[in-house]
Scaffold this active site. Structure first.
Site, PDB file in Angstrom:
ATOM      1  N   TYR A  59       0.849  -1.189   0.000  1.00  0.00           N
ATOM      2  CA  TYR A  59       0.000   0.000   0.000  1.00  0.00           C
ATOM      3  C   TYR A  59       0.889   1.245   0.000  1.00  0.00           C
ATOM      4  CZ  TYR A  59      -3.993  -2.966   1.425  1.00  0.00           C
ATOM      5  OH  TYR A  59      -4.980  -3.916   1.512  1.00  0.00           O
ATOM      6  N   LEU A 211     -18.355  -1.350   2.353  1.00  0.00           N
ATOM      7  CA  LEU A 211     -19.130  -0.269   1.727  1.00  0.00           C
ATOM      8  C   LEU A 211     -18.953  -0.295   0.205  1.00  0.00           C
ATOM      9  CD1 LEU A 211     -18.602   2.699   4.215  1.00  0.00           C
ATOM     10  CD2 LEU A 211     -20.518   1.104   4.050  1.00  0.00           C
ATOM     11  N   ARG A 213     -16.416  -0.106  -1.845  1.00  0.00           N
ATOM     12  CA  ARG A 213     -15.549   0.953  -2.370  1.00  0.00           C
ATOM     13  C   ARG A 213     -16.205   2.327  -2.345  1.00  0.00           C
ATOM     14  NH1 ARG A 213     -11.077  -2.532  -2.936  1.00  0.00           N
ATOM     15  NH2 ARG A 213     -11.803  -4.445  -3.913  1.00  0.00           N
ATOM     16  N   GLY A 214     -17.177   2.507  -1.464  1.00  0.00           N
ATOM     17  CA  GLY A 214     -17.851   3.798  -1.341  1.00  0.00           C
ATOM     18  C   GLY A 214     -19.252   3.813  -1.906  1.00  0.00           C
ATOM     19  N   SER A 217     -21.869   3.892   0.759  1.00  0.00           N
ATOM     20  CA  SER A 217     -21.664   4.904   1.801  1.00  0.00           C
ATOM     21  C   SER A 217     -22.835   5.863   1.927  1.00  0.00           C
ATOM     22  CB  SER A 217     -20.399   5.711   1.502  1.00  0.00           C
ATOM     23  OG  SER A 217     -20.584   6.503   0.334  1.00  0.00           O
TER      24      SER A 217
END
Length: 336
Positions: A59, A211, A213-214, A217
């Site tokens: 990362y 979520l 990847r959003g 959300s």
């Protein structure tokens, strides 16, 4: 502030908060992030009772581990359960080298050495290969991990994105604490064979992408502009008609959440946690305000009627588009 309950990862793993913090977005793949806000968010998570922090040595090509290491210097080490993945390889321009992943016994020890230094610790709580390399028997990888566990450099052995068959082979070599895999209302593939195998073997599940990847959300907008290094710019679920269809599902979930006085993301996180006492949910908050919203999911209890409402809003298999682009999906042992 929500009270973060604890669960034990499988029969041999550590006790962790039911909600953990996935730190990847603080360094990579989701657009720009503010480093000071990232560190403040890491501290806020631990202060709130989150003890599970998940990262990978790839990362940000090591940046994420250094960010967490900076945070750890200001905490007691035992406050944090560190989960670290290895195996993916990067290029100097920030890209990823083609598969296969390097999860050889030699790589286990080499990558672990660098992670320990970047994190500023003498042990990692859960160490796991990020993906399977079909040319390297999983028994060889797990055997090397077992050596590192016996030497005290890691406390527990985890897996990531592998099939039920591979889980069984790995568990025959050494105790496995948990499998990390994408699991959400929009990604329910593990329910078919993987979760039953985990439960048979007494292995926990750490769910990432809760979520989606959003998407789940409640904050996603169809006109949002994505930067070149944002994973979602090439994700099938965020493209054209797929995105429109998926946001329609999210709207239905939002109506359920509103009826119960919660936000869309809180319901999505709570749904994952409600699928079993052997499951913990990773949230990828990069800011304290998003973290605060996610934390409230820990106190959200979903009764049978609410779970049925959620199922009607987003039935299993209703997501439009695959969770990864075709080349990435083809490399996942968990999809075979």
């Amino acid at each position: 502030m929500a009270t973060i309950r604890r669960r034990t990862l499988g029969t041999t793993g550590p006790e962790v908060s039911v909600i953990g913090l996935g730190a990847m977005g603080m360094s990579d793949l989701y657009g720009p992030a503010d480093e000071e806000e990232s560190v403040a968010t890491l501290h806020a998570a631990v202060d709130a009772g989150i003890n599970l922090i998940d990262t990978g040595d790839f990362y940000g090509s090591g940046h994420n581990e250094m960010l967490i290491g900076r945070t750890l210097r200001e905490r007691r080490r035992e406050e944090v359960v560190l989960s670290v993945k290895f195996g993916s390889r990067r290029t100097p321009d920030g890209g990823f080298q083609p598969v296969p992943y390097d999860v050889s016994p030699a790589a286990v020890k080499d990558r672990l050495a660098y992670s320990l230094r970047r994190l500023g610790t003498d042990y990692i709580d859960i160490y796991r290969p990020s993906r399977l390399n079909p040319e390297i028997p999983v028994e060889d990888t797990v055997g090397a991990l077992l050596e590192m566990q016996q030497a005290g450099f890691i406390r527990h052995i985890g897996l990531s994105e592998v099939s039920a068959e591979t889980i069984r082979r790995a568990a025959a070599v050494a105790p496995i604490s948990d499998l990390q895999i994408e699991y959400s209302l929009l990604s329910r593939g593990p329910e078919a064979s993987i979760i039953p195998a985990l439960r048979e073997l007494g292995i926990g599940l750490t769910a990432y992408g809760v979520l989606s990847r959003g998407l789940l959300s409640g904050h996603w907008r169809p006109d949002r502009q994505l930067t070149g290094n944002d994973f979602r710019a090439n994700s099938p679920r965020f493209q054209g008609d797929n995105l429109e269809a998926n946001l329609g599902l999210v709207d239905a979930l939002s109506r359920v959440a509103e009826r119960h006085g919660a936000t869309t993301s809180q319901v999505a996180i709570a749904w994952v946690a409600a699928q079993g006492e052997d499951i913990v949910a990773l949230v990828g908050a990069r800011r304290r305000d998003r973290l605060s919203e996610s934390l409230a999911a820990a106190d959200l209890t979903l009764d049978r009627e609410t779970l049925d409402e959620i199922e009607q809003a987003i039935p299993a298999g209703s997501a439009a588009g695959a969770r990864y682009a075709a080349p990435q999906l083809a490399s996942l042992d968990s999809e075979k």
